[in-house]
Design a protein around this motif. Structure first.
Motif, PDB file in Angstrom:
ATOM      1  N   GLY A  88      59.945  -7.657   0.193  1.00  0.00           N
ATOM      2  CA  GLY A  88      58.716  -6.970  -0.190  1.00  0.00           C
ATOM      3  C   GLY A  88      58.145  -7.625  -1.430  1.00  0.00           C
ATOM      4  N   ILE A  89      56.814  -7.792  -1.440  1.00  0.00           N
ATOM      5  CA  ILE A  89      56.157  -8.465  -2.566  1.00  0.00           C
ATOM      6  C   ILE A  89      55.009  -7.602  -3.074  1.00  0.00           C
ATOM      7  CG2 ILE A  89      54.889 -10.519  -3.312  1.00  0.00           C
ATOM      8  CD1 ILE A  89      56.342 -11.996  -0.988  1.00  0.00           C
ATOM      9  N   ARG A  90      54.972  -7.444  -4.367  1.00  0.00           N
ATOM     10  CA  ARG A  90      53.862  -6.754  -5.041  1.00  0.00           C
ATOM     11  C   ARG A  90      53.232  -7.758  -6.005  1.00  0.00           C
ATOM     12  NH1 ARG A  90      52.250  -1.428  -6.650  1.00  0.00           N
ATOM     13  NH2 ARG A  90      51.238  -1.481  -8.690  1.00  0.00           N
ATOM     14  N   VAL A  91      51.917  -7.892  -5.906  1.00  0.00           N
ATOM     15  CA  VAL A  91      51.190  -8.837  -6.751  1.00  0.00           C
ATOM     16  C   VAL A  91      50.318  -8.048  -7.725  1.00  0.00           C
ATOM     17  CG1 VAL A  91      49.583 -10.793  -6.806  1.00  0.00           C
ATOM     18  CG2 VAL A  91      51.124 -10.495  -4.844  1.00  0.00           C
ATOM     19  N   GLU A  92      50.417  -8.421  -8.998  1.00  0.00           N
ATOM     20  CA  GLU A  92      49.619  -7.788 -10.040  1.00  0.00           C
ATOM     21  C   GLU A  92      48.898  -8.854 -10.842  1.00  0.00           C
ATOM     22  OE1 GLU A  92      52.391  -3.866 -10.865  1.00  0.00           O
ATOM     23  OE2 GLU A  92      52.687  -5.636 -12.120  1.00  0.00           O
ATOM     24  N   ALA A  93      47.646  -8.547 -11.200  1.00  0.00           N
ATOM     25  CA  ALA A  93      46.854  -9.461 -12.024  1.00  0.00           C
ATOM     26  C   ALA A  93      46.613  -8.808 -13.382  1.00  0.00           C
ATOM     27  CB  ALA A  93      45.532  -9.788 -11.343  1.00  0.00           C
ATOM     28  N   GLN A  94      46.909  -9.579 -14.431  1.00  0.00           N
ATOM     29  CA  GLN A  94      46.742  -9.068 -15.792  1.00  0.00           C
ATOM     30  C   GLN A  94      45.585  -9.796 -16.464  1.00  0.00           C
ATOM     31  OE1 GLN A  94      50.079  -9.747 -18.391  1.00  0.00           O
ATOM     32  NE2 GLN A  94      49.263  -8.438 -19.982  1.00  0.00           N
ATOM     33  N   ASN A  95      44.655  -9.023 -16.988  1.00  0.00           N
ATOM     34  CA  ASN A  95      43.577  -9.576 -17.805  1.00  0.00           C
ATOM     35  C   ASN A  95      44.028  -9.410 -19.246  1.00  0.00           C
ATOM     36  OD1 ASN A  95      41.227  -9.673 -19.511  1.00  0.00           O
ATOM     37  ND2 ASN A  95      39.994  -9.617 -17.640  1.00  0.00           N
ATOM     38  N   VAL A  96      44.435 -10.503 -19.864  1.00  0.00           N
ATOM     39  CA  VAL A  96      45.017 -10.410 -21.208  1.00  0.00           C
ATOM     40  C   VAL A  96      43.977 -10.046 -22.259  1.00  0.00           C
ATOM     41  CG1 VAL A  96      47.020 -11.873 -20.755  1.00  0.00           C
ATOM     42  CG2 VAL A  96      44.900 -12.929 -21.504  1.00  0.00           C
ATOM     43  N   LYS A  97      42.717 -10.419 -22.052  1.00  0.00           N
ATOM     44  CA  LYS A  97      41.654 -10.064 -23.014  1.00  0.00           C
ATOM     45  C   LYS A  97      41.412  -8.560 -23.029  1.00  0.00           C
ATOM     46  CE  LYS A  97      38.862 -14.264 -23.033  1.00  0.00           C
ATOM     47  NZ  LYS A  97      37.528 -14.817 -22.713  1.00  0.00           N
ATOM     48  N   LYS A  98      41.364  -7.963 -21.844  1.00  0.00           N
ATOM     49  CA  LYS A  98      41.089  -6.526 -21.736  1.00  0.00           C
ATOM     50  C   LYS A  98      42.359  -5.682 -21.829  1.00  0.00           C
ATOM     51  CE  LYS A  98      37.080  -7.129 -18.703  1.00  0.00           C
ATOM     52  NZ  LYS A  98      36.566  -6.907 -17.343  1.00  0.00           N
ATOM     53  N   GLY A  99      43.513  -6.322 -21.642  1.00  0.00           N
ATOM     54  CA  GLY A  99      44.771  -5.586 -21.679  1.00  0.00           C
ATOM     55  C   GLY A  99      44.980  -4.716 -20.448  1.00  0.00           C
ATOM     56  N   THR A 100      44.422  -5.149 -19.316  1.00  0.00           N
ATOM     57  CA  THR A 100      44.539  -4.366 -18.084  1.00  0.00           C
ATOM     58  C   THR A 100      45.418  -5.086 -17.060  1.00  0.00           C
ATOM     59  OG1 THR A 100      42.533  -5.392 -17.183  1.00  0.00           O
ATOM     60  CG2 THR A 100      42.260  -3.305 -18.368  1.00  0.00           C
ATOM     61  N   VAL A 101      46.060  -4.286 -16.212  1.00  0.00           N
ATOM     62  CA  VAL A 101      46.866  -4.805 -15.109  1.00  0.00           C
ATOM     63  C   VAL A 101      46.423  -4.077 -13.859  1.00  0.00           C
ATOM     64  CG1 VAL A 101      49.196  -5.032 -14.143  1.00  0.00           C
ATOM     65  CG2 VAL A 101      48.840  -5.292 -16.606  1.00  0.00           C
ATOM     66  N   LYS A 102      46.179  -4.837 -12.777  1.00  0.00           N
ATOM     67  CA  LYS A 102      45.788  -4.213 -11.511  1.00  0.00           C
ATOM     68  C   LYS A 102      46.667  -4.723 -10.379  1.00  0.00           C
ATOM     69  CE  LYS A 102      42.127  -7.627 -10.891  1.00  0.00           C
ATOM     70  NZ  LYS A 102      40.698  -7.896 -10.822  1.00  0.00           N
ATOM     71  N   HIS A 103      46.961  -3.819  -9.451  1.00  0.00           N
ATOM     72  CA  HIS A 103      47.723  -4.170  -8.245  1.00  0.00           C
ATOM     73  C   HIS A 103      46.722  -4.795  -7.283  1.00  0.00           C
ATOM     74  CE1 HIS A 103      49.930  -2.517  -4.449  1.00  0.00           C
ATOM     75  NE2 HIS A 103      50.143  -3.799  -4.616  1.00  0.00           N
ATOM     76  N   THR A 104      46.936  -6.069  -6.922  1.00  0.00           N
ATOM     77  CA  THR A 104      45.955  -6.783  -6.099  1.00  0.00           C
ATOM     78  C   THR A 104      46.404  -7.027  -4.673  1.00  0.00           C
ATOM     79  OG1 THR A 104      46.748  -8.971  -6.764  1.00  0.00           O
ATOM     80  CG2 THR A 104      45.026  -7.959  -8.134  1.00  0.00           C
ATOM     81  N   ASN A 105      47.681  -7.170  -4.454  1.00  0.00           N
ATOM     82  CA  ASN A 105      48.175  -7.502  -3.121  1.00  0.00           C
ATOM     83  C   ASN A 105      49.557  -6.904  -2.899  1.00  0.00           C
ATOM     84  OD1 ASN A 105      46.546  -9.875  -4.229  1.00  0.00           O
ATOM     85  ND2 ASN A 105      46.528 -10.310  -2.044  1.00  0.00           N
ATOM     86  N   SER A 106      49.853  -6.656  -1.608  1.00  0.00           N
ATOM     87  CA  SER A 106      51.196  -6.295  -1.177  1.00  0.00           C
ATOM     88  C   SER A 106      51.455  -7.003   0.138  1.00  0.00           C
ATOM     89  CB  SER A 106      51.328  -4.792  -0.959  1.00  0.00           C
ATOM     90  OG  SER A 106      51.318  -4.111  -2.182  1.00  0.00           O
ATOM     91  N   SER A 107      52.709  -7.304   0.396  1.00  0.00           N
ATOM     92  CA  SER A 107      53.043  -7.953   1.658  1.00  0.00           C
ATOM     93  C   SER A 107      54.542  -7.877   1.897  1.00  0.00           C
ATOM     94  CB  SER A 107      52.613  -9.426   1.633  1.00  0.00           C
ATOM     95  OG  SER A 107      52.769  -9.997   2.901  1.00  0.00           O
ATOM     96  N   TYR A 108      54.910  -8.162   3.159  1.00  0.00           N
ATOM     97  CA  TYR A 108      56.312  -8.243   3.542  1.00  0.00           C
ATOM     98  C   TYR A 108      56.529  -9.568   4.261  1.00  0.00           C
ATOM     99  CZ  TYR A 108      56.262  -3.295   2.529  1.00  0.00           C
ATOM    100  OH  TYR A 108      56.128  -2.084   1.897  1.00  0.00           O
ATOM    101  N   PHE A 109      57.493 -10.325   3.810  1.00  0.00           N
ATOM    102  CA  PHE A 109      57.844 -11.605   4.424  1.00  0.00           C
ATOM    103  C   PHE A 109      59.207 -11.475   5.076  1.00  0.00           C
ATOM    104  CE2 PHE A 109      54.373 -13.024   2.047  1.00  0.00           C
ATOM    105  CZ  PHE A 109      54.145 -14.379   2.187  1.00  0.00           C
TER     106      PHE A 109
END
Length: 181
Positions: free
Chosen positions: A91-112
């Motif tokens: 199982g994979i969870r992908v998160e993107a962090q905007n370091v300027k804004k200090g935010t983290v968002k969940h962008t993708n999920s998948s199963y390989f």
């Protein structure tokens, strides 16, 4: 070979900066770039558990939930959720962090689904998975169910399409946006 390994032993995180060359014309990161990174983290996680080379067999339930922007740090968190004889579901969870804004968002999920290969390039047995907490147990059962559902869908599709005739196809497709030539 080691008899069994806990989930936490092979959990893997890869973090990468999203650079302009990864972007499409709209300025968002290409889905193919993210899939390539997911494949890398799935391999690393599966190989750590299996102790051998692993190959990707299927990619399931790829969900692109939010766009990834140039300049964000993308972290891909992978965990072995299930093991069979030679297969592993990661199982994979992908998160993107905007370091300027200090935010983290969940962008993708998948199963390989990965398969471990031996020195002879044939599938080889992987260690059992030690489930140490409720989350490990939940993910293992969820992966088992997903595997069963996939097998049932494949069986139903094979049955439904094995003897279809053109006259039946025309009836089934009459309201669809296609033309049978």
């Amino acid at each position: 070979m080691i008899e069994a390994k806990p989930v936490k032993l092979s959990q893997t995180t890869i973090t990468e900066l999203m650079i302009p060359s990864y972007a499409n014309f709209g300025g968002k990161i290409h889905g193919g770039i993210l899939l390539s990174l997911m494949d890398k983290v799935a391999y690393a996680c599966a190989a750590k558990h299996a102790g051998t080379y692993c190959v990707t067999v299927t990619v399931d339930k790829v969900e692109f939930l939010q766009p990834v922007e140039v300049g964000e740090l993308v972290s891909l968190h992978a965990s072995v959720n299930y093991v069979g004889n030679s297969s592993l579901i990661v199982g994979i969870r992908v998160e993107a962090q905007n370091v300027k804004k200090g935010t983290v968002k969940h962008t993708n999920s998948s199963y390989f689904t990965m398969v471990a290969k031996g020195e002879d390039d044939k599938p080889t047995t992987v260690p059992k998975l030690i489930l140490e907490n409720a989350e490990d147990i939940k993910r293992f059962i969820e992966a088992m169910r997903m595997k069963d559902i996939k097998a049932k869908i494949k069986e139903q599709m094979d049955d439904a399409l094995s003897n279809i005739e053109i006259s039946q196809a025309k009836e089934i497709l009459k309201k669809e946006r296609c033309i049978i030539a």
